[in-house]
Write an enzyme that holds these catalytic residues in place. Structure first.
Site, PDB file in Angstrom:
ATOM      1  N   GLN A 232       2.907   9.888   1.329  1.00 36.26           N
ATOM      2  CA  GLN A 232       4.260   9.326   1.366  1.00 36.26           C
ATOM      3  C   GLN A 232       5.123   9.752   0.180  1.00 36.26           C
ATOM      4  O   GLN A 232       6.340   9.624   0.223  1.00 36.26           O
ATOM      5  CB  GLN A 232       4.185   7.788   1.400  1.00 36.26           C
ATOM      6  CG  GLN A 232       3.576   7.256   2.676  1.00 36.26           C
ATOM      7  CD  GLN A 232       3.424   5.751   2.613  1.00 36.26           C
ATOM      8  OE1 GLN A 232       2.440   5.249   2.095  1.00 36.26           O
ATOM      9  NE2 GLN A 232       4.408   5.022   3.113  1.00 36.26           N
TER      10      GLN A 232
ATOM     11  N   GLY B 123       0.829  -1.198   0.000  1.00 36.41           N
ATOM     12  CA  GLY B 123       0.000   0.000   0.000  1.00 36.41           C
ATOM     13  C   GLY B 123       0.860   1.242   0.000  1.00 36.41           C
ATOM     14  O   GLY B 123       2.009   1.211   0.456  1.00 36.41           O
TER      15      GLY B 123
ATOM     16  N   HIS C 203      -4.220   1.414   7.786  1.00 38.11           N
ATOM     17  CA  HIS C 203      -2.852   1.956   7.827  1.00 38.11           C
ATOM     18  C   HIS C 203      -2.701   3.101   6.817  1.00 38.11           C
ATOM     19  O   HIS C 203      -2.180   4.173   7.165  1.00 38.11           O
ATOM     20  CB  HIS C 203      -1.872   0.807   7.524  1.00 38.11           C
ATOM     21  CG  HIS C 203      -0.437   1.202   7.419  1.00 38.11           C
ATOM     22  ND1 HIS C 203       0.526   0.759   8.294  1.00 38.11           N
ATOM     23  CD2 HIS C 203       0.219   2.003   6.538  1.00 38.11           C
ATOM     24  CE1 HIS C 203       1.699   1.274   7.963  1.00 38.11           C
ATOM     25  NE2 HIS C 203       1.542   2.032   6.892  1.00 38.11           N
ATOM     26  N   GLU C 204      -3.196   2.891   5.586  1.00 40.82           N
ATOM     27  CA  GLU C 204      -3.026   3.910   4.541  1.00 40.82           C
ATOM     28  C   GLU C 204      -3.894   5.145   4.820  1.00 40.82           C
ATOM     29  O   GLU C 204      -3.471   6.272   4.567  1.00 40.82           O
ATOM     30  CB  GLU C 204      -3.359   3.338   3.160  1.00 40.82           C
ATOM     31  CG  GLU C 204      -2.489   2.166   2.722  1.00 40.82           C
ATOM     32  CD  GLU C 204      -1.001   2.409   2.859  1.00 40.82           C
ATOM     33  OE1 GLU C 204      -0.559   3.561   2.724  1.00 40.82           O
ATOM     34  OE2 GLU C 204      -0.268   1.434   3.131  1.00 40.82           O
TER      35      GLU C 204
ATOM     36  N   HIS D  10      -2.215   7.481   7.072  1.00 38.41           N
ATOM     37  CA  HIS D  10      -1.221   8.341   6.408  1.00 38.41           C
ATOM     38  C   HIS D  10      -1.864   9.640   5.924  1.00 38.41           C
ATOM     39  O   HIS D  10      -1.273  10.711   6.022  1.00 38.41           O
ATOM     40  CB  HIS D  10      -0.610   7.634   5.196  1.00 38.41           C
ATOM     41  CG  HIS D  10       0.547   6.731   5.517  1.00 38.41           C
ATOM     42  ND1 HIS D  10       1.684   7.182   6.139  1.00 38.41           N
ATOM     43  CD2 HIS D  10       0.745   5.414   5.272  1.00 38.41           C
ATOM     44  CE1 HIS D  10       2.535   6.162   6.264  1.00 38.41           C
ATOM     45  NE2 HIS D  10       1.988   5.081   5.754  1.00 38.41           N
TER      46      HIS D  10
ATOM     47  N   CYS E 254       6.061  -0.340   7.010  1.00 37.85           N
ATOM     48  CA  CYS E 254       5.684   0.840   6.221  1.00 37.85           C
ATOM     49  C   CYS E 254       6.853   1.223   5.322  1.00 37.85           C
ATOM     50  O   CYS E 254       7.999   1.214   5.775  1.00 37.85           O
ATOM     51  CB  CYS E 254       5.346   1.990   7.163  1.00 37.85           C
ATOM     52  SG  CYS E 254       4.862   3.494   6.310  1.00 37.85           S
ATOM     53  N   LEU E 255       6.559   1.559   4.074  1.00 36.81           N
ATOM     54  CA  LEU E 255       7.625   1.966   3.143  1.00 36.81           C
ATOM     55  C   LEU E 255       8.338   3.232   3.624  1.00 36.81           C
ATOM     56  O   LEU E 255       9.465   3.488   3.231  1.00 36.81           O
ATOM     57  CB  LEU E 255       7.055   2.190   1.736  1.00 36.81           C
ATOM     58  CG  LEU E 255       6.526   0.942   1.026  1.00 36.81           C
ATOM     59  CD1 LEU E 255       5.905   1.315  -0.312  1.00 36.81           C
ATOM     60  CD2 LEU E 255       7.642  -0.082   0.829  1.00 36.81           C
TER      61      LEU E 255
END
Ligand code: NI
Length: 169
Positions: free
Chosen positions: A51, A46, A134-135, A138, A92-93
């Protein structure tokens, strides 16, 4: 299409609250393509626009094994979340190499537009439900490490800053 640079925690831009998309046009579709390419390139499941330093309510997800089921959520809103919750490890990226437990609802219903501007409601459970929550965090400027204890969070912050210094050297 292009691979976009991903912001790394504790970059303060990860805490900017995203604004709603005004209309799904070619600019938005171009951004979505770039976000998908960036997510696949980074082997993520995701990616939120936040991000890649774009502060609009756009998320891309693909939790499929074959990496061929892209899900695009524009102006997503969670309209229902189960009271049943589970703690599971997340990564997480924007926080590479860090995995820790976060409690999330087992299932959620999320209303969002697709790349055609069509609104629909998706019923998510399992990994997809975790990923959606989670996304969407963000987009509110929240990174998963903020659910951890201040001690853990500070340790992660130091580790990230040290790594970023080393990368620059
Ligand atoms: Ni993330």
């Amino acid at each position: 299409m292009a691979i976009l640079p991903i912001l790394c925690y504790p970059d303060p831009r990860l805490h900017i609250v995203a604004k709603p998309v005004q209309g799904v046009d070619d600019r938005v579709r171009g951004l979505v393509s770039d976000m998908l390419e960036t997510m696949y390139d980074a082997h993520g499941i995701g990616l939120a626009a936040t991000q890649v330093d774009v502060h609009e309510r756009i998320v891309v997800i693909d939790v499929s094994e074959e990496r061929n089921e892209p899900l695009v959520l524009i102006n997503p809103e969670i309209v229902w979340a189960s009271a049943e919750k589970h703690r599971g490890d997340e990564g997480c990226l924007s926080v590479p190499g860090i995995y820790d437990g976060v409690e999330r609802s087992d299932s959620v219903h999320v209303r969002a537009m697709d790349v055609q501007g069509q609104s629909r409601t998706i019923e998510a459970d399992g990994l997809l439900a975790v990923c959606v929550q989670h996304e969407l965090d963000h987009l509110l400027g929240k990174v998963f490490v903020e659910y951890l204890s201040p001690l853990k969070r500070n340790r992660i912050k130091s580790k990230m800053l040290k790594r970023q210094r080393e990368d620059r050297a």
